[in-house]
Design an enzyme around this catalytic site. Structure first.
Site, PDB file in Angstrom:
ATOM      1  CB  ILE A 156      -0.818  -0.082   1.283  1.00  0.00           C
ATOM      2  CG1 ILE A 156      -1.802  -1.131   1.589  1.00  0.00           C
ATOM      3  CG2 ILE A 156      -1.827   1.411   1.216  1.00  0.00           C
ATOM      4  CD1 ILE A 156      -2.769  -1.519   0.384  1.00  0.00           C
ATOM      5  N   GLY A 200      -7.109   0.587   6.134  1.00  0.00           N
ATOM      6  CA  GLY A 200      -7.782  -0.770   6.023  1.00  0.00           C
ATOM      7  C   GLY A 200      -7.395  -1.420   4.726  1.00  0.00           C
ATOM      8  CG  ASN A 230       5.347  -0.965  11.269  1.00  0.00           C
ATOM      9  OD1 ASN A 230       5.346  -0.900  12.513  1.00  0.00           O
ATOM     10  ND2 ASN A 230       5.811   0.267  10.798  1.00  0.00           N
ATOM     11  CE1 TYR A 266       0.707  -9.487   5.518  1.00  0.00           C
ATOM     12  CE2 TYR A 266       3.161  -9.335   6.238  1.00  0.00           C
ATOM     13  CZ  TYR A 266       1.942  -8.934   5.480  1.00  0.00           C
ATOM     14  OH  TYR A 266       2.293  -8.421   4.005  1.00  0.00           O
ATOM     15  CE  LYS A 277      -5.607  -5.409  13.876  1.00  0.00           C
ATOM     16  NZ  LYS A 277      -5.322  -4.222  13.686  1.00  0.00           N
TER      17      LYS A 277
END
Length: 172
Positions: free
Chosen positions: A98, A106, A137, A142, A144
């Site tokens: 991203i 999100g 990060n 991942y 989570k």
């Protein structure tokens, strides 16, 4: 705020190259030498290489759009397109990036959910990825999302050998 995902095709080649360069550079420029970054970018994201990957029936690319702007992308692999031998019942997330300006909206979760959706449609038993051991990060994200570290492999950034953790999620 409008978010949507679109599968890439050969007409998206230059846009894919642009976002691949931009997001990889943003993510790793501070931890790697310019020489190694340039060597990797040229090898991994030249038009011929990306065209080959886009044409592989065992790989798929997707753009995620945020307010009609390409904000990131996903590459998934099955079968022999996987970068490690993980078997026919596995789907690899090879790339998920991203743009920095679109993080914390999100979008990474949207792309991860897309990968899981594809895996479940294909009756895959697990989904896996490699993540640089220093990308804390991403590792936290991942974890989570239910991934656990199941191994490690080498990743070459130019002439420097680095270690990627292999993280896996078993699908129900």
């Amino acid at each position: 705020m409008t978010i949507y995902i679109k599968q890439c095709n050969l007409e998206d080649l230059r846009k894919l190259q642009e976002i691949s360069y931009e997001t990889f550079y943003e993510t790793f420029k501070d931890q790697n030498s310019p020489e190694n970054m340039n060597a990797y970018l040229e090898r991994a994201f030249n038009l011929k290489q990306l065209e080959k990957e886009l044409s592989n029936i065992s790989s798929q690319f997707f753009f995620v759009y945020f307010n009609n702007e390409v904000a990131g992308y996903l590459k998934v692999n099955t079968n022999d397109a996987q970068s490690e031998e993980m078997g026919d019942e596995s789907l690899e997330i090879e790339r998920i990036y991203i743009k920095s300006e679109f993080q914390k909206h999100g979008l990474g979760k949207c792309l991860l959910n897309k990968a899981m959706e594809i895996a479940m449609e294909r009756n895959q038993k697990k989904i896996w990825l490699g993540v640089w051991e220093k990308n804390e990060n991403a590792i936290a994200f991942y974890k989570k999302m239910g991934f656990v570290q199941t191994g490690a492999h080498s990743f070459y950034m130019g002439d420097e050998e680095q270690t990627d953790f292999i993280m896996t999620k078993i699908l129900k």
